[in-house]
Design an enzyme around this catalytic site. Structure first.
Site, PDB file in Angstrom:
ATOM      1  N   CYS A  20       0.830  -1.200   0.000  1.00  0.00           N
ATOM      2  CA  CYS A  20       0.000   0.000   0.000  1.00  0.00           C
ATOM      3  C   CYS A  20       0.866   1.252   0.000  1.00  0.00           C
ATOM      4  O   CYS A  20       1.397   1.652   1.045  1.00  0.00           O
ATOM      5  CB  CYS A  20      -0.928  -0.002   1.220  1.00  0.00           C
ATOM      6  SG  CYS A  20      -1.934   1.491   1.374  1.00  0.00           S
TER       7      CYS A  20
ATOM      8  N   CYS B 229      -0.526   4.036   2.231  1.00  0.00           N
ATOM      9  CA  CYS B 229      -0.308   3.813   3.668  1.00  0.00           C
ATOM     10  C   CYS B 229       1.137   4.093   4.086  1.00  0.00           C
ATOM     11  O   CYS B 229       1.390   4.680   5.140  1.00  0.00           O
ATOM     12  CB  CYS B 229      -0.647   2.369   4.044  1.00  0.00           C
ATOM     13  SG  CYS B 229      -2.224   1.763   3.437  1.00  0.00           S
ATOM     14  N   ASP B 230       2.090   3.629   3.277  1.00  0.00           N
ATOM     15  CA  ASP B 230       3.484   3.573   3.729  1.00  0.00           C
ATOM     16  C   ASP B 230       4.453   4.432   2.929  1.00  0.00           C
ATOM     17  O   ASP B 230       5.625   4.540   3.294  1.00  0.00           O
ATOM     18  CB  ASP B 230       3.977   2.113   3.679  1.00  0.00           C
ATOM     19  CG  ASP B 230       3.128   1.192   4.536  1.00  0.00           C
ATOM     20  OD1 ASP B 230       2.685   1.639   5.613  1.00  0.00           O
ATOM     21  OD2 ASP B 230       2.919   0.033   4.143  1.00  0.00           O
TER      22      ASP B 230
END
Length: 306
Positions: free
Chosen positions: A135, A138-139
């Site tokens: 992701c 997300c990261d």
């Protein structure tokens, strides 16, 4: 035991759209999802092909759809469904058992979506959360200014590669084929950004100490192995449909383990419908929405005619 006209299992784009349509038709509808509404669609960094938006993130669109949906239906996030059981009753056809409650419903729409496919190579499991990610939204911020490998060649992979590049990551896209499967406009963006590519190659191993520091790449033509120094590996090589509940209920699946539906999103079991990435077909947000709308309309018609 609470009773409903329609229970929708899954609150991704397909499930939320089904909820919007079901609620506006005046049915008593419940949506259950083991996670947050939006599913993995929340991870899409940027979409330029969703009608009505020049640019929108998956998270923003999911929240808009959720807010629209809950005006007319119940939504229970973080409540997973354990079983769906067919029952013989004059009014209610199914019993749905969740983590917390039991429900009766006349119809079921299965919109359980999918999860990220893994490479299943040495080091992948070991370095999850320590350099391996599925992701970018997300990261990605943790890798600004660092060397990143993006593995994959579809729309999602190239969208995330561009997103990571915009964050300041030094991205190399690695794809196992000679040509990308992604839409042309995404391929053009890759070139505009000057993002490096390694084609016709596979990632054989992810290496590191405490964190990822390199990957081993295999040239598919020559068989040659070489190491590439990277700080992170983002993997986007497709999706695995969540069909366990459907299979237990006796719903027919295709050779790719996806739910088979007709043009009305009906399965082989009466009063059971399906929508979204758990079905076969094109894996796009707008397609899931269309299928959700059809599934809810079909359920409503069948309830009215029963």
């Amino acid at each position: 035991m609470e009773k409903y006209d329609i229970i929708i299992v899954g609150a991704g784009p397909g499930g939320l759209t089904a909820g919007i349509y079901a609620g506006r038709q005046g049915t008593k509808t419940l949506i259950l999802d083991k996670n947050l509404a939006g599913g993995i669609g929340r991870e899409v960094p940027e979409m330029e092909n969703y009608p009505g938006f020049d640019l929108v993130s998956g998270l923003e669109l999911a929240e808009k759809m959720k807010n629209q949906c809950v005006k007319n239906v119940e939504l229970h996030e973080n409540e997973g469904v354990n079983t769906i059981e067919k029952i013989e009753d004059n009014d209610y056809n199914f019993k749905v058992e969740s983590d917390e409650h039991s429900y009766l419903t006349k119809t079921v729409i299965i919109a359980t979506g999918s999860s990220h496919q893994q490479l299943n190579i040495p080091g992948e499991e070991e370095f999850k959360g320590r350099g391996v990610s599925y992701c970018a939204t997300c990261d990605g911020m943790f890798f600004a200014g660092k060397d990143i490998a993006m593995v994959g060649g579809g729309n999602s992979a190239l969208q995330e590669a561009v997103f990571l590049s915009n964050l300041g990551c030094n991205v190399t896209v690695i794809h196992r084929r000679e040509e990308f499967r992604a839409e042309q406009y995404l391929q053009d963006k890759l070139k505009e950004k000057g993002i490096k590519t390694i084609m016709n190659a596979t990632v054989e191993e992810i290496k590191g100490d405490m964190l990822v520091n390199s990957i081993t790449i295999k040239d598919k033509e020559s068989g040659e192995l070489k190491d590439l120094e990277v700080n992170g590996v983002f993997i986007s090589v497709g999706y695995k449909p969540h069909t366990k509940l459907a299979e237990e209920l006796g719903v027919d699946l295709d050779k790719n383990n996806q739910i088979i539906t007709d043009k009305n999103q009906k399965t082989n079991i009466n009063y059971v419908y399906s929508a979204g990435d758990v079905c076969g077909g094109v894996k796009q947000w707008v397609v899931a929405c269309g299928e959700g709308a059809i599934a809810a309309t079909s359920a409503y018609k069948d309830i009215e005619n029963s």
